[in-house]
Design an enzyme around this catalytic site. Structure first.
Site, PDB file in Angstrom:
ATOM      1  CB  SER A 125      -0.907  -0.007   1.228  1.00 54.70           C
ATOM      2  OG  SER A 125      -1.462   1.274   1.428  1.00 54.70           O
ATOM      3  CD  GLU A 127      -2.934   5.368   3.654  1.00 57.15           C
ATOM      4  OE1 GLU A 127      -2.520   5.853   4.708  1.00 57.15           O
ATOM      5  OE2 GLU A 127      -3.707   5.954   2.883  1.00 57.15           O
ATOM      6  CE1 TYR A 149      -4.618  -1.537   4.898  1.00 56.59           C
ATOM      7  CE2 TYR A 149      -3.445   0.437   4.199  1.00 56.59           C
ATOM      8  CZ  TYR A 149      -4.092  -0.742   3.892  1.00 56.59           C
ATOM      9  OH  TYR A 149      -4.202  -1.141   2.574  1.00 56.59           O
TER      10      TYR A 149
HETATM   11  P1  NDP Z   1     -11.467  -5.309   0.605  1.00 57.95           P
HETATM   12  O1  NDP Z   1     -11.645  -4.784   1.982  1.00 57.95           O
HETATM   13  O2  NDP Z   1     -12.543  -5.073  -0.382  1.00 57.95           O
HETATM   14  O3  NDP Z   1     -11.195  -6.884   0.682  1.00 57.95           O
HETATM   15  C1  NDP Z   1     -10.308  -7.438   1.591  1.00 57.95           C
HETATM   16  C2  NDP Z   1     -10.773  -8.842   1.962  1.00 57.95           C
HETATM   17  O4  NDP Z   1      -9.977  -9.282   3.069  1.00 57.95           O
HETATM   18  C3  NDP Z   1     -12.211  -8.881   2.430  1.00 57.95           C
HETATM   19  O5  NDP Z   1     -13.082  -9.217   1.392  1.00 57.95           O
HETATM   20  C4  NDP Z   1     -12.220  -9.929   3.537  1.00 57.95           C
HETATM   21  O6  NDP Z   1     -12.586 -11.201   3.038  1.00 57.95           O
HETATM   22  C5  NDP Z   1     -10.774 -10.009   3.984  1.00 57.95           C
HETATM   23  N1  NDP Z   1     -10.639  -9.380   5.301  1.00 57.95           N
HETATM   24  C6  NDP Z   1     -11.196  -8.236   5.757  1.00 57.95           C
HETATM   25  N2  NDP Z   1     -10.860  -8.005   7.029  1.00 57.95           N
HETATM   26  C7  NDP Z   1     -10.072  -9.031   7.394  1.00 57.95           C
HETATM   27  C8  NDP Z   1      -9.429  -9.399   8.592  1.00 57.95           C
HETATM   28  N3  NDP Z   1      -9.524  -8.639   9.685  1.00 57.95           N
HETATM   29  N4  NDP Z   1      -8.706 -10.539   8.608  1.00 57.95           N
HETATM   30  C9  NDP Z   1      -8.595 -11.320   7.515  1.00 57.95           C
HETATM   31  N5  NDP Z   1      -9.204 -11.042   6.346  1.00 57.95           N
HETATM   32  C10 NDP Z   1      -9.932  -9.907   6.295  1.00 57.95           C
HETATM   33  O7  NDP Z   1     -10.063  -4.739   0.073  1.00 57.95           O
HETATM   34  P2  NDP Z   1      -9.646  -4.330  -1.433  1.00 57.95           P
HETATM   35  O8  NDP Z   1     -10.118  -5.381  -2.363  1.00 57.95           O
HETATM   36  O9  NDP Z   1      -9.987  -2.914  -1.653  1.00 57.95           O
HETATM   37  O10 NDP Z   1      -8.061  -4.394  -1.326  1.00 57.95           O
HETATM   38  C11 NDP Z   1      -7.346  -5.617  -1.505  1.00 57.95           C
HETATM   39  C12 NDP Z   1      -6.014  -5.524  -0.804  1.00 57.95           C
HETATM   40  O11 NDP Z   1      -5.283  -4.414  -1.340  1.00 57.95           O
HETATM   41  C13 NDP Z   1      -6.127  -5.266   0.704  1.00 57.95           C
HETATM   42  O12 NDP Z   1      -5.064  -5.941   1.344  1.00 57.95           O
HETATM   43  C14 NDP Z   1      -5.924  -3.766   0.825  1.00 57.95           C
HETATM   44  O13 NDP Z   1      -5.383  -3.416   2.080  1.00 57.95           O
HETATM   45  C15 NDP Z   1      -4.913  -3.526  -0.298  1.00 57.95           C
HETATM   46  N6  NDP Z   1      -4.935  -2.177  -0.871  1.00 57.95           N
HETATM   47  C16 NDP Z   1      -6.101  -1.646  -1.341  1.00 57.95           C
HETATM   48  C17 NDP Z   1      -6.124  -0.365  -1.883  1.00 57.95           C
HETATM   49  C18 NDP Z   1      -7.389   0.215  -2.426  1.00 57.95           C
HETATM   50  O14 NDP Z   1      -7.401   1.431  -2.714  1.00 57.95           O
HETATM   51  N7  NDP Z   1      -8.451  -0.555  -2.617  1.00 57.95           N
HETATM   52  C19 NDP Z   1      -4.898   0.435  -1.969  1.00 57.95           C
HETATM   53  C20 NDP Z   1      -3.712  -0.262  -1.534  1.00 57.95           C
HETATM   54  C21 NDP Z   1      -3.753  -1.511  -0.995  1.00 57.95           C
HETATM   55  P3  NDP Z   1     -13.555 -12.215   3.876  1.00 57.95           P
HETATM   56  O15 NDP Z   1     -14.494 -11.361   4.698  1.00 57.95           O
HETATM   57  O16 NDP Z   1     -14.247 -12.947   2.794  1.00 57.95           O
HETATM   58  O17 NDP Z   1     -12.659 -13.052   4.699  1.00 57.95           O
END
Ligand code: NDP
Length: 316
Positions: A125, A127, A149
């Site tokens: 990220s 961030e 984060y």
């Molecule tokens: P989402 O939040 O849409 O999806 C992340 C998935 O991770 C969820 O669907 C969930 O799946 C799982 N999840 C959520 N919380 C937890 C937890 N506490 N422990 C374990 N699993 C968890 O994220 P994005 O698709 O937007 O992003 C994908 C990745 O890219 C993430 O790692 C995010 O941090 C990173 N990222 C995103 C950016 C953006 O702008 N979108 C920018 C930079 C990085 P389930 O509930 O099915 O288990």
């Protein structure tokens, strides 16, 4: 037929990446913390729910990660799972660190343990860079994380780099700047704004409560960003890449574009809410994607105004 395992397939990026890999004739497996109860609404929305095979996996449980790897025997693993909200990370710092940092470590260890030639993508990220004074961040810009984060993502980034150097794993981190789409949840400010603007345009009298609207972000289009993940794992050697548009806009400019779509003035509909200010805020974020362009042939074509328009039009 290549096999891909997408962890966090229920999320925004997971769903678009699954769609992309299915188009490329991959056999796609996806994990969720509890695949029995997850609705996978994003996969349904893209009409690909039946085309992927779903498994339960707890990232913070090494045995669970190892079992899924052994069952699926993937060629490529994309780890997009983990607590993904910067705001929530101030309230759940341990959960954030465990899911992101230990989750990544469990994957790296499990891949090393199986000795299979699995290629690994880590969702890094922007961030991690923190505030760098308005300059474009590139792959060698030092990390100065300003949220739990970002601390967790920084640790995961260095774990990936270390396993690549120490054990020769084909492991890459994409340092992605903000990217949005109609699949973005309303917990994120962009979708919160878009959905409220669409209701206000239909006559809703509501106001939008926002924290700091002077923050500047480099906003891109999620379906384009998942292509970069795939490209990283097709490159001849593993490396880390900044994925960004190279342009930065303030949240006020985002609001302006969204309200202007309906010929409305955002100042009439937005309230400042001190409760939404973060303990530490990243004021300006902008990336330099030139390495990704040169080495992967990847370039963002949609910029913030396009993202706003496409998010609104998908709701109309
Ligand atoms: P989402 O939040 O849409 O999806 C992340 C998935 O991770 C969820 O669907 C969930 O799946 C799982 N999840 C959520 N919380 C937890 C937890 N506490 N422990 C374990 N699993 C968890 O994220 P994005 O698709 O937007 O992003 C994908 C990745 O890219 C993430 O790692 C995010 O941090 C990173 N990222 C995103 C950016 C953006 O702008 N979108 C920018 C930079 C990085 P389930 O509930 O099915 O288990």
């Amino acid at each position: 037929m290549k096999k891909a395992l997408i962890c966090g397939i229920s999320g925004q990026d997971g769903a678009y990446l699954a769609q992309l890999l299915l188009q490329k004739a991959y056999q796609v497996y996806g994990t969720s913390r509890d695949a029995q109860i997850s609705s996978f609404s994003n996969l349904s929305r893209l009409n690909i729910l039946e085309a992927v095979q779903l498994k339960s996996m707890a990232l913070n449980d090494f045995r669970s990660v190892l079992q899924v790897l052994k069952k699926v025997e993937p060629d490529e693993v994309y780890n997009l799972a983990g607590q993904s909200s910067v705001s929530l990370s101030f309230e759940q710092p341990v959960e954030t660190l465990e899911s992101i940092s230990f989750g990544t470590l469990n994957f790296l260890e499990a891949i090393r343990f199986t000795e299979a030639p699995i290629k690994f993508y880590n969702a890094g990220s922007s961030e991690c860079f923190g505030d760098i004074g308005g300059a474009q961040a590139h792959e060698n810009t030092p990390f100065r994380p300003r949220s739990p984060y970002a601390v967790a993502k920084s640790a995961a980034f260095w774990q990936v780099a270390n396993y690549r150097e120490a054990y020769g794993l084909f492991a890459c981190s994409g340092i992605l700047f903000n990217h949005d789409s109609p699949l973005r949840p309303e917990r994120f400010v962009t979708q919160k704004i878009i959905s409220a603007v669409c209701r206000i345009a239909k006559g809703s009298p509501e106001k939008i409560n926002l924290g700091n609207i002077d923050i500047r972000r480099d906003w891109g289009w999620a379906p384009e960003y998942v292509e970069s993940m795939y490209l990283m794992l097709q490159h001849d050697k593993p490396d880390d890449y900044v994925i960004a548009t190279g342009e930065s806009y303030s949240l006020a400019e985002f609001l302006d574009k969204a309200f202007a779509y309906f010929n409305l003035n955002w100042q009439d509909h937005v309230l400042s809410d001190a409760k939404l200010l973060r303990p530490t805020e990243l004021m300006v974020s902008m990336g330099d994607p030139s390495k990704a362009k040169k080495q992967l042939g990847w370039k963002a074509t949609s910029k913030m105004p396009d993202v706003v328009r496409m998010m609104i039009e998908s709701r109309l």
